[in-house]
Design a protein around this motif. Structure first.
Motif, PDB file in Angstrom:
ATOM      1  N   LEU A  92     -18.933  -1.652  22.026  1.00  0.00           N
ATOM      2  CA  LEU A  92     -20.009  -1.226  21.137  1.00  0.00           C
ATOM      3  C   LEU A  92     -21.151  -0.657  21.964  1.00  0.00           C
ATOM      4  O   LEU A  92     -21.444  -1.135  23.064  1.00  0.00           O
ATOM      5  CB  LEU A  92     -20.538  -2.396  20.318  1.00  0.00           C
ATOM      6  CG  LEU A  92     -19.697  -2.897  19.149  1.00  0.00           C
ATOM      7  CD1 LEU A  92     -20.291  -4.192  18.608  1.00  0.00           C
ATOM      8  CD2 LEU A  92     -19.621  -1.851  18.059  1.00  0.00           C
ATOM      9  N   SER A  93     -21.808   0.365  21.422  1.00  0.00           N
ATOM     10  CA  SER A  93     -23.008   0.910  22.032  1.00  0.00           C
ATOM     11  C   SER A  93     -24.209   0.447  21.216  1.00  0.00           C
ATOM     12  O   SER A  93     -24.239   0.605  19.988  1.00  0.00           O
ATOM     13  CB  SER A  93     -22.951   2.436  22.064  1.00  0.00           C
ATOM     14  OG  SER A  93     -24.161   2.978  22.559  1.00  0.00           O
ATOM     15  N   ILE A  94     -25.186  -0.156  21.879  1.00  0.00           N
ATOM     16  CA  ILE A  94     -26.418  -0.604  21.227  1.00  0.00           C
ATOM     17  C   ILE A  94     -27.532   0.337  21.665  1.00  0.00           C
ATOM     18  O   ILE A  94     -27.940   0.334  22.827  1.00  0.00           O
ATOM     19  CB  ILE A  94     -26.763  -2.050  21.620  1.00  0.00           C
ATOM     20  CG1 ILE A  94     -25.587  -2.977  21.317  1.00  0.00           C
ATOM     21  CG2 ILE A  94     -28.016  -2.520  20.898  1.00  0.00           C
ATOM     22  CD1 ILE A  94     -25.798  -4.400  21.801  1.00  0.00           C
ATOM     23  N   THR A  95     -28.010   1.161  20.752  1.00  0.00           N
ATOM     24  CA  THR A  95     -29.005   2.168  21.106  1.00  0.00           C
ATOM     25  C   THR A  95     -30.325   1.917  20.384  1.00  0.00           C
ATOM     26  O   THR A  95     -30.370   1.370  19.281  1.00  0.00           O
ATOM     27  CB  THR A  95     -28.504   3.578  20.757  1.00  0.00           C
ATOM     28  OG1 THR A  95     -28.178   3.629  19.351  1.00  0.00           O
ATOM     29  CG2 THR A  95     -27.263   3.928  21.561  1.00  0.00           C
ATOM     30  N   GLY A  96     -31.411   2.303  21.045  1.00  0.00           N
ATOM     31  CA  GLY A  96     -32.753   2.167  20.489  1.00  0.00           C
ATOM     32  C   GLY A  96     -33.743   2.775  21.453  1.00  0.00           C
ATOM     33  O   GLY A  96     -33.379   3.257  22.530  1.00  0.00           O
ATOM     34  N   ASN A  97     -35.008   2.766  21.086  1.00  0.00           N
ATOM     35  CA  ASN A  97     -36.045   3.327  21.942  1.00  0.00           C
ATOM     36  C   ASN A  97     -36.630   2.226  22.831  1.00  0.00           C
ATOM     37  O   ASN A  97     -37.568   1.520  22.453  1.00  0.00           O
ATOM     38  CB  ASN A  97     -37.145   3.964  21.099  1.00  0.00           C
ATOM     39  CG  ASN A  97     -38.185   4.665  21.968  1.00  0.00           C
ATOM     40  OD1 ASN A  97     -38.036   4.758  23.186  1.00  0.00           O
ATOM     41  ND2 ASN A  97     -39.233   5.170  21.342  1.00  0.00           N
ATOM     42  N   PHE A  98     -36.052   2.081  24.024  1.00  0.00           N
ATOM     43  CA  PHE A  98     -36.488   1.032  24.947  1.00  0.00           C
ATOM     44  C   PHE A  98     -37.449   1.573  26.008  1.00  0.00           C
ATOM     45  O   PHE A  98     -37.703   0.910  27.011  1.00  0.00           O
ATOM     46  CB  PHE A  98     -35.271   0.399  25.625  1.00  0.00           C
ATOM     47  CG  PHE A  98     -34.379  -0.350  24.680  1.00  0.00           C
ATOM     48  CD1 PHE A  98     -34.630  -1.673  24.375  1.00  0.00           C
ATOM     49  CD2 PHE A  98     -33.293   0.275  24.081  1.00  0.00           C
ATOM     50  CE1 PHE A  98     -33.818  -2.369  23.500  1.00  0.00           C
ATOM     51  CE2 PHE A  98     -32.466  -0.410  23.203  1.00  0.00           C
ATOM     52  CZ  PHE A  98     -32.731  -1.744  22.903  1.00  0.00           C
ATOM     53  N   GLN A  99     -37.992   2.765  25.779  1.00  0.00           N
ATOM     54  CA  GLN A  99     -38.863   3.386  26.779  1.00  0.00           C
ATOM     55  C   GLN A  99     -40.118   2.556  27.039  1.00  0.00           C
ATOM     56  O   GLN A  99     -40.563   2.404  28.177  1.00  0.00           O
ATOM     57  CB  GLN A  99     -39.251   4.795  26.322  1.00  0.00           C
ATOM     58  CG  GLN A  99     -40.136   5.532  27.319  1.00  0.00           C
ATOM     59  CD  GLN A  99     -40.447   6.948  26.864  1.00  0.00           C
ATOM     60  OE1 GLN A  99     -40.004   7.385  25.791  1.00  0.00           O
ATOM     61  NE2 GLN A  99     -41.209   7.674  27.671  1.00  0.00           N
TER      62      GLN A  99
END
Length: 321
Positions: free
Chosen positions: A154-161
């Motif tokens: 699974l790919s867990i994506t979000g704005n972690f900047q």
């Protein structure tokens, strides 16, 4: 080589039973189960007394003890025993069974034991070459002919900047959905993009729905093929230290560049592991090949160890960056 190879049916179930049954019976009944159904099978052959059946079961238990000899840590030995039992069932019933995700020490010890068995084939899958947590599939060699589909990604994506998340953050959020750690493999961090994770296939749909946040960052989970896993070989730095002993508090303090007293405190708190097993004694010694990990500081592999002319130890340390 043949003498060192063990068969579940003959070695575990029958070898020690020869004192009670005729050799001809043993040669024609090599698929007895161990240990839960051993007594019933023996009774059907020649109806021995209860004491004879009990002796046969006890002898078979001894065979397991022999295979587990050398597995020092009790918790690891117990888990290896479960894997061994699973392999026994799979071989005798001609089916393919799969373990949970195993920790590296359990994985290593299990494979060493399984390699001694002639009628068992074992395959390891973790998703990528450097995977630490893996599943073992076991079965009779005639049945286990290809890699089973037992892991998914699974790919867990979000704005972690603006809010970078650690391995522990992702792990905590995933376990917070209610799944157990044994269902989850490695977590591959991808910086500002998020992370990729390895899981058992049956939890893919659940996590895609249930995992919507890591710490305070909203995330989206999508299934990806294993070939899309974006992993890198770990970066390392090697150096040497000269120590009077191979005690972990001496060697690891040099490897992690911290004071010996601070490392001793961390050992007392259970924050230091050797080969993924927590230690609580500062006098524990290390050897070449050991992996020392300290909570919050990373990992250190022990390379070549040589004795100096003055009787001290020249230790190669490989620090994972």
């Amino acid at each position: 080589m043949a003498a060192a190879t063990t068969s579940f049916g003959t070695a575990w179930c029958l070898r020690r039973a020869t004192h009670a049954f005729a050799l001809s019976h043993l040669r024609t009944n090599v698929n007895l189960s161990f240990p839960s159904t051993l007594t019933s099978h023996l009774l059907s052959l020649s109806t021995p007394s209860d004491s004879s059946a009990s002796q046969a079961v006890q002898a078979s238990k001894g065979e397991v003890d022999v295979l587990l000899k050398g597995v020092g840590e009790k918790s690891v030995a117990n888990e290896v025993k479960h894997v061994l039992e699973m392999a026994r069932r799979a071989s005798l019933k001609r089916e393919i069974l799969h373990t949970k995700f195993l920790t590296p020490p359990v994985l290593e010890e299990s494979m060493q034991v399984l390699e001694k068995l002639a009628d068992v084939k074992a395959l390891v899958q973790g998703g990528y070459p450097q995977a630490e947590r893996c599943r073992i599939s076991v079965g009779h060699p005639d049945e286990l002919t290809s890699d089973p589909d037992v892991i998914s990604a699974l790919s867990i994506t979000g704005n972690f900047q603006f809010e970078p998340c650690s391995h522990g953050d992702f792990l905590g959020s995933i376990l917070g959905t209610g799944i157990s750690r044994e269902k989850l493999g490695d977590i591959i961090l991808q910086g500002e993009q998020g992370a990729q994770i390895i899981v058992v296939p049956e939890l893919v749909e659940f996590l895609m729905t249930a995992l919507d946040k890591v710490r305070n960052v909203p995330v989206t989970c999508t299934k990806i093929p294993l070939i899309s896993l974006d992993y890198e070989s770990p970066r390392t730095k090697s150096f040497k230290t000269i120590e009077a002993s191979l005690r972990v508090d001496a060697v690891a303090s040099a490897g992690f560049k911290i004071s010996r007293s601070k490392l001793v405190d961390m050992i007392s708190n259970g924050d230091v592991r050797i080969n993924w097993i927590p230690i609580t004694t500062k006098g524990t010694t290390i050897k070449s090949g050991d992996l020392v990990s300290v909570s919050g500081m990373g990992r250190l592999k022990i390379g070549e160890v040589n004795t100096t002319k003055k009787g001290k130890f020249a230790v190669e340390l490989i620090r994972y960056l």
